[in-house]
Motif scaffolding. Sequence first.
Motif, PDB file in Angstrom:
ATOM      1  N   ALA A   1     -59.990   6.027 -96.196  1.00 27.68           N
ATOM      2  CA  ALA A   1     -60.347   5.407 -94.852  1.00 27.68           C
ATOM      3  C   ALA A   1     -61.410   6.291 -94.370  1.00 27.68           C
ATOM      4  O   ALA A   1     -62.217   5.337 -93.647  1.00 27.68           O
ATOM      5  N   LEU A   2     -61.792   7.333 -94.811  1.00 27.65           N
ATOM      6  CA  LEU A   2     -63.066   7.985 -94.114  1.00 27.65           C
ATOM      7  C   LEU A   2     -64.287   7.186 -94.819  1.00 27.65           C
ATOM      8  O   LEU A   2     -65.320   6.882 -94.066  1.00 27.65           O
ATOM      9  N   VAL A   3     -64.332   7.177 -96.119  1.00 31.78           N
ATOM     10  CA  VAL A   3     -65.220   6.525 -96.750  1.00 31.78           C
ATOM     11  C   VAL A   3     -65.391   4.995 -96.208  1.00 31.78           C
ATOM     12  O   VAL A   3     -66.617   4.484 -96.058  1.00 31.78           O
ATOM     13  N   PHE A   4     -64.462   4.369 -95.952  1.00 30.44           N
ATOM     14  CA  PHE A   4     -64.472   3.050 -95.535  1.00 30.44           C
ATOM     15  C   PHE A   4     -65.166   3.080 -94.144  1.00 30.44           C
ATOM     16  O   PHE A   4     -66.151   2.171 -93.728  1.00 30.44           O
ATOM     17  N   VAL A   5     -64.833   3.836 -93.300  1.00 30.41           N
ATOM     18  CA  VAL A   5     -65.535   4.072 -91.898  1.00 30.41           C
ATOM     19  C   VAL A   5     -67.073   3.831 -91.908  1.00 30.41           C
ATOM     20  O   VAL A   5     -67.739   3.440 -91.402  1.00 30.41           O
ATOM     21  N   LEU A   6     -67.259   5.123 -92.831  1.00 29.35           N
ATOM     22  CA  LEU A   6     -68.684   5.481 -93.234  1.00 29.35           C
ATOM     23  C   LEU A   6     -69.742   4.250 -93.757  1.00 29.35           C
ATOM     24  O   LEU A   6     -70.610   4.088 -93.214  1.00 29.35           O
TER      25      LEU A   6
END
Length: 277
Positions: A26-31
């Motif tokens: 989820a973090l990587v998706f947002v970044l």
Amino acid sequence: MKNVLVVAAPAAAGELFSRHALTRLALVFVLFTACAAAVYLVNDARDADADRAHLTKRHRPVAAGQVPVPLAYAVGGGLAVLAPAAAAWLCPPAVTALLTAYLGMQLAYCVSLKHVLVVDLAVVTTGFLMRAMVGGLALGIPLSRWFLITTGFGALFMVSAKRYSEAVQMAGKEGVTRALLTEYTTGYLRFVWQLAAGVAVLGYCLWAMEEGGVPHTSVLPWRQLSMVAFILAILRYAVFADRGTAGEPEDVVLRDRALALIGLVWMAMYGLAVANW
């Protein structure tokens, strides 16, 4: 929607549904979405005049005048700085390096590489490949050579099919909407997407056969059977590519019920293979 590809490597490795994996992805998706947004904002600001001559791109916020060009540059530049900085703080170094490389390459594309024959196809394709790689890098999952080959040439298939569709639909206006289209012929772009489709199918089949040779206790050889659905999906998408209506890959996938159904069958088969069920 394109950034959903960040789950590709973890899903292929069967490491998608742990709390740690979902949080990190989820973090990587947002970044990655922030990086992609930065690139799109800068690109749309630079191409606002040309986009107004395009049948669909003229409705984009910058081209339509809903977002001022200076604001697009400002927000794009801010995201381009903040996203890698956040990645350096929250993610493994490999993820930060990939996001930084993505930004550098795509911004260079906006400025000059989009005007270089063939290189433009390679840069856009690499952007898709990076999306598929980053999830594996975030979770420390080794990336199979077959995964990289299938994903890379699958992306090239869609990118070149999109260029072919643009060339067909904008015949006589190529220099206005995308200057490089005047240097490509439809015959050449057709050759590229046909070649890419063939290599993607071959890579996937070799991948499925190799993995299928591993001892398993599942009821059926799902990974090998998934080759049928994968090939059908390529053939179905090629129908739209051949018609010159594959301008936006996400629109093709979402609007064609048969293709969506084939995709769901493929995901089910591959999921069963990963679960060894």
